[in-house]
Structures are given as C-alpha cells and as structure tokens.
Design a protein around this motif. Structure first.
Motif: not given
Length: 89
Positions: A3-23
């Motif tokens: 469950i933790a790995n699935g949540l980490a993958n979900h958050l990474s896929a969802r917020y990875g682009r957002t962090m790129g925009v923030m950078i």
C-alpha cells in the motif's frame, strides 16, 4: 508495504509535474530578483555620477530602496520555491 509503495507511486505520478513547475517558477523568480538587484546597482552608480539636486536625489533614492527591497524579496521567495521543489521532487 504494498500500500505504501502504491501510494508513493501515485503521489509521484500526480505531483512530479507540479514540483517541476514549482522549480521553474522559483528559478525564474530568483533570476528576476537578481536582475533587479543588478539594476539597482547600476542605477545607484548612475545616481552617484549624475548632477541631481537634493529633492530629486531623495526621490530617486526612495524609489531605488523600494525596488531593491522588492527585488531581494522576489529572489528570496524564488529561492525558497526552488529549494522546496527540489526537496519534494
């Protein structure tokens, strides 16, 4: 663990682009702030060589102080966004 790995993958896929925009926004703000500080240095050097009366010199210095503080604030906020985006990505 699954469950933790699935949540980490979900958050990474969802917020990875957002962090790129923030950078990217943080980098642009930091560069603009640095450009503002450099502009203030050039303007102060121009004012030193210019033949200004006391009242116009005081007005120019007050405007220069305002722009300088805004530029430092933008650079500080930009670096904060940049570091936060890098740490969270």
């Amino acid at each position: 663990m699954v469950i933790a790995n699935g949540l980490a993958n979900h958050l990474s896929a969802r917020y990875g682009r957002t962090m790129g925009v923030m950078i990217a926004i943080g980098a642009v703000m930091a560069v603009l702030g640095l450009g503002g500080v450099l502009w203030c240095i050039r303007k102060a050097a121009w004012m030193k060589n210019a033949d200004l009366d006391a009242e116009s010199a005081r007005a120019e210095i007050n405007r220069l102080i305002f722009v300088h503080m805004a530029a430092i604030g933008a650079a500080f906020l930009g670096l904060g966004l940049l570091v936060t985006g890098l740490l969270l990505s």
